[in-house]
Design an enzyme around this catalytic site. Sequence first.
Site, short mmCIF file in Angstrom:
data_model
loop_
_atom_site.label_atom_id
_atom_site.label_comp_id
_atom_site.label_asym_id
_atom_site.label_seq_id
_atom_site.Cartn_x
_atom_site.Cartn_y
_atom_site.Cartn_z
CG ASP A 149 -2.05 0.91 1.22
OD1 ASP A 149 -2.22 1.60 0.19
OD2 ASP A 149 -2.81 0.96 2.19
CD GLU A 166 -0.27 5.54 -3.61
OE1 GLU A 166 0.29 5.79 -2.51
OE2 GLU A 166 -1.03 4.59 -3.77
CG ASP A 199 -7.86 4.51 0.87
OD1 ASP A 199 -7.68 3.30 0.72
OD2 ASP A 199 -7.08 5.23 1.52
#
Lengths: 629, 919
Positions: free
Chosen positions: B510, B513, B586
């Site tokens: 997770d 980015e 999300d």
Amino acid sequence: MGLALLALVIFGFASPIVRSDSVLGVSPQDEEFYKASSSGSIKCKDGSGKFTRAQLNDDFCDCLDGTDEPGTSACPGGKFYCRNAGHTPLYLFSSRVNDGICDCCDGSDEYNGSIKCPNTCWEAGKVARDKLKKKIATYQEGLNLRKQEIEQAKLAIAKDEAELSKLKSEETILKGRVQQLEERKEQIEKAEEKERLEKEKEDKKRKEDAEKSKAKSEDEKEIHIQDESATGSTQNNLEGSPKDQNLRLKASLHRPWRSKKISLSDKRLTERNTSINPCVVQIPQLIAILMDKDVPVSSSYVLNRGTEVEHDGNFDNEGSLENSIQQHAAVDEKETAGISDTDLHSGSEVTHDQVAKPEKDASENTEALSKEELGRLVASRWTGESSEKSEEDTTAEDGGHDNNEQTPESTHSEEYDAYDLENDDDNQMYDDDDNVDDSMGEDIGDEHHYNDPASSYRSDSESESDLSEIATTSNPSWLEKIQKTVRNILQAVNLFQAPVNISDAAHVRKEYEDTSSKLSKIQSRISSLTRKLDNDFGPVKEFYSFYDRCFESKQNKYVYKICPFKQASQEEGHSKTRLGRWEKFEGSYRTMVFSKGDKCWNGPDRSLKELQQKLDEMNKEQPQSHDEL
Amino acid sequence: MSNSAFHFLLLFLTLFLHLTIVFSWKKEEFRNCNQTPFCKQARSRKPGYCSLIATDISVVDGNVNAKLIPKTSDQDSNPLILTLSVYQDGILRLKIDEDPNLNPPKKRFEVPDVIVPEFETKKLWLQRVSTEVIGGDSEPSSVVYLGDGFEGVIRADPFEIFVREKGGKRILSLNSHGLFDFEQLRVKKEEDDWEENFRGHTDTRPYGPQSISFDVSFYESEFVYGIPEHATRLALKPTRGPGIDHSEPYRLFNLDVFEYLHESPFGLYGSVPFMLAHGKSRGTSGFFWLNAAEMQIDVLGAGWDADSGISLPSDQARIDTLWMSEAGVVDAFFFIGPGPKDVARQYTSVTGMPAMPQHFAVAYHQCRWNYRDEEDVELVDSKFDEFDIPYDVLWLDIEHTDGKRYFTWDKVLFPNPEEMQKKLSAKGRHMVTIVDPHIKRDDSYYIHREATQKGYYVKDAKGNDYDGWCWPGSSSYLDMLSPEVRDWWGEKFSLQNYVGSTPSLYIWNDMNEPSVFNGPEVTMPRDALHYGGVEHRELHNAYGYYFHMATSNGLVKRGNGQDRPFVLSRAIFPGTQRYGAVWTGDNTADWDQLRASVSMVLTLGLTGISFSGADVGGFFGNPEPELLVRWYQLGAYYPFFRAHAHHDTKRREPWLFGERNTEIMKDAIRMRYILLPYFYTLFREANTTGVPVMRPLWMEFPYDEATFSNDEAFMVGKSLLVQGIFTEKAKSVNVYMPGEQAWYDLRTGITYKGASNHKLGVSEESIPAFQRAGTIIPRKDRLRRSSTQMVNDPYTLVIALNSSKSAEGELYIDDGKSFEFEQGAYIHRRFVFSDGKLTSINIAPGASGKSQFLSNCIVERIILLGHSSGSKSALIEPANLKVDVELGPLWLRGSKGPLVPTIRRPNVRIADDWSVKIL
């Protein structure tokens, strides 16, 4: 229940002998169903169709309800029966048949050769039987305990009710007395007024002597002073000074936590990611554990509470009050220090920034934040903890370590402070019930040892202070004394004529204040007792003693505190989340419901359903699940 | 006192504001195009701006080389080097970069490790170029061969590249509007002020502006698709042009966006700069720009260029686009199609085929932030058993760690992680733990210590280890561009190194980015430095890709190359499909996001990333039971099927909403399990052809215009059409069923006419789903705890006959776990039904070498939809056995299933050749 368990044990021992002609996966009771139809076709139990004897357990699903495949996995809705001789028989979902996992202790669910399941029923049965025996024993024990509780409740209720009726009659008497005294006081005051008017008349008449009139006015002053000291010496004086101090305390305390908020508003926001706050808490075993370790009040706890009780109940004990004030002051200092620290972090302009912040959208103001603050701020969007919570977090942080139990000051949450301050001494003594809302936030027994997985102790509310108070109030000689004094006064100062006897008047006033204050104490005690007795304590009032008790349990990093009829909370380190306040019992007294807890971020109010069977609890039964913990 | 009261008031307001900002996406925290110089400039240019011409065209090493120089002798500008190459299957590759011989300040970044090595082997060595004068051009254009019937053209003046049918219609072109621009690197001089500031963050931009932009046109196209990741519609709406209010371009910049909005061109967690265009007459084409810097893409509405005076051929149904990137080089690929599946194949031949997942990963995943502790795990696990609901994977989010130090366990909450995993794995279940790229700056944490010592962190502009803020607080970020760092990282997943891990544990990446809470736009500063002096701005969109790659390779190593990895990633880049699954980040528990999830997953699939899904239930917020149920019903058809929730949401495991809802959700999950053989076969199809598991309708029906912008319904493979229900209390829904053939309701067997709209009643029990006439779907109808126990269960074949009473389908099986299938150890059957006879045909090439996969599974039931004869029996050959044909249930789920012709217990082995003839 005991009988049922016993029956199970017996049944376990007396498992039927496995017959060779039985249908796989069918219980003995059900065999008739399959046998009876052996001539032709057999009906599906749900009436959806029929099947031949040859189609029974042929590993192809013909009945949607699984009637034709009790022994295979062919019908997803089916049930497989294992006999488990030596242990308890079991119905399995058909999804467990021949799936390579041993589910029946007799291994009958795995027969296609993919796995060999040994028969473990005898061993497992023995363990289970031992457990059951133990369970029965505990159950018996629990029954006794329950009996005791009921007995105790009876006594306690009787006692409370007796006290109540006594208080009520005392109230009536005192009301009368107060009225008498009031009348007498008014008479005196009238007389004094009359006297004063007369004096004024005289003054006017005499006018000529300025010095004399001066002297007279000084006399009046003196009277006034004496008047004050007379009433004050009994109560107001002593009560007044702590009040004043409290006011001061209030003033000084308000600032710290407010400023605390300022310093926290950004920084604390990340701290929360270390602590997850489950919004719906499930603590099925909690109370059970609690009951399991139903320890008496620890002495250290009593001592700690003692200070408070003393300064509440004992007016001459200024020392403890001072102590507590100093303690608060220390908190104040400490927190102020904390603030300046944080302020330094973000530069000298912090105050200005913060002042400016509300005017702009905070998010547009991120440039003013330090990198760390920004990081925390952004993190908080996901972790999204509420301001109250985070404040406590940082309080803990200020205290140094998250899990430091040795920093009682820092456990003073906002509510705690408010509680202390908003209860003046009198109220604290009688009106804890009124303050349930406030005391929710109070840390009951912070100094309590968290190492115990669970423990119970008396709730703070009325216990210690009330007992002492009851002793005082219900002392017959005490009432007699008042009555006597009043009588004496009334007799002694029977006739009021000018000039009023100054000491008599003071006496009356003092007695009036004194008596009416006692009256109001009694009245508030009556109302708290009435409220207590109004609670639903179960069909035979078996939960009566729980009113004054709290339970706590440490579940990993959380400490759960449950005060039946009051509130429940969850604490982690020094951060505290209110899970709910008492609502009611549910499910025939097996569940305690606490509702309207702190609001979950982006979600509903927290609530706690104490899932544990209260009855079991009362029965002192050690639940199975506990063993599995 | 008054002062402090004032203070308090302000403070209260501050807090209040903080609380409110917590609840929504903050537009102003992210740069819009106008705040982004390269985007603003590129958007403001007028068509015809570009003055470059192509000269010095030559063939070198099988490529066509050229120089791009300004037509009017420009003072300061160096010529650019252009390279055109051609690959098998009609792929044209265009590279444009600065001339290395002219000593640019540094080499511009070309993204390594994305193009698969095999791709180079498909290169066609061009021998020559032909020339042709186009229109009234002063210079001749150069034409290269591009497969059968296609050509690539370099037009010299004005400079333009295009692909066309041989001598005819254009398909794709670049710089037809003259918007090409290439800012060359410069050495900073005293007077240069290149710094950029955004919300308190300074970007030093040491090499000055270095952006690239150009226009790309797709001819005879009605819609364009692709360029994930945005929460937009499947068919991309124009962002500029007549009648379009101001819109941002589609942004490709991997960001951790809090509570993203649907219907927004804003860039989310991933970036795949690959666009597909589709039209009825010409078919599908594609354009891919391999570039990892921030990109902005405008889809230009018809008529946007009305005033430009540039007229392009074939003005009908052309879609123009503008591509803008902050840095990098031009490395662009033109795909000619012509079918949608051709483009999928062409694109994945460059960036790699989707990895073949383990079988368990295709089943249902149960996740939540967070399953609190071992007891919680055990409870949730046991509840699934109690309700007889299958699931395969239980997930642990960040709270399982010791203070967000990945590879560690919270000792209090998870004292016995191995035992916990073994308990799950005893039931054939697996566990996934989260491992994020931010490393807690804590000297007592071994990962941090080693990474610091070895210098494995990304550096800030000053050359120090970059220090940002994420879950653990102060953190540094591993420089995954470096192969050495990736290898080192991979080692951390070995069973020895990852203490508390077992072979049944897999990984979730997770925040890759990367998410940096206190960085500009919640990510890393653009001037941070990576391996080889690469600036973060050049690499940004690929950072998460390298992290995903390193983790995935680590798991392969952990299993000695015998165990397929499973790694879920949030960040996305071209090639991600080779390393694992992705999810759409999300999302929020609302109906709009349920709807958006279909477009998002379809778009990911179109761009090669087949194994994707959205959080079932919605990550933020508490779904109403109805929404949750609908989400399960839809999510059961996502390629990646996982329920997930934010930690402050109410628990929402399937049994928490009453008996009725439990039953419906269980039914939805069961549907997935029953269809697992079909899904797994589709994953294999994706693995070999690049065609996604979940497909837009137009991919299967490319000539049916009614499907082109439909993103409420989708295909699972070629046989199954699913219509989502995206509104509360829906009573009916319009379903468009494309194609000439009929459709069979998956649950009732009722037939519907093709090529028409049907208004259907909707029940709460299921969402509409249909089997296409002419297909055969393999199922496994038995319910199990997890997919692991289904291995030996028998099959059901559902034959949906078309108008000519025939059908066909496929089944792929392998061991579900290892890489043996790559050596041919698998079973691949084709089932063909015609003339009343079902035949099973082997379509696996002979297993190479000794690897073989065996299965004793049989077919227990063959269902015939659309078969009307009253036949009573069927003959199995070659065994020469007669079996019964009777009316049986279409579904084995409780009471009233519809009855359909069923061949009872043919019990033929799935691995064998056989036929079943209806008598």
